[in-house]
Motif scaffolding. Structure first.
Motif: not given
Length: 89
Positions: A12-17, A35-38, A40-45, A74-75
């Protein structure tokens, strides 16, 4: 079909503008995305960019260390960490 069951490793990847938001608000926002990525997407990293514009090339993100990333749970790292591990190796 569940990708994890099929043997895929989910990243998973997320960014803040870039905004004028204070560090506390940015931290809460990013933690919520992680938390949303973990969940809903079940991201492992999960890799995070604390502050950049959407049009910034990936390799130019996170050139400077940002203390906010150390406050997130979790990052796995930032955009540069991701590139070092998965792209340049």
């Amino acid at each position: 079909m569940d990708l994890k069951i099929q043997g895929y490793f989910i990243i998973g990847y997320c960014r803040k503008s870039k905004t004028t938001a204070d560090n506390e608000t940015a931290t809460k926002c990013l933690q919520s995305m992680v938390l949303g990525l973990k969940e809903s997407s079940l991201a492992q990293k999960i890799y995070v960019t604390v502050s950049c514009n959407a049009g910034t090339p990936f390799k130019k993100r996170d050139l400077k260390k940002n203390a906010i990333i150390d406050q997130l749970s979790g990052v796995s790292g930032n955009a540069n960490t991701f590139l070092e591990i998965f792209y340049y190796n």
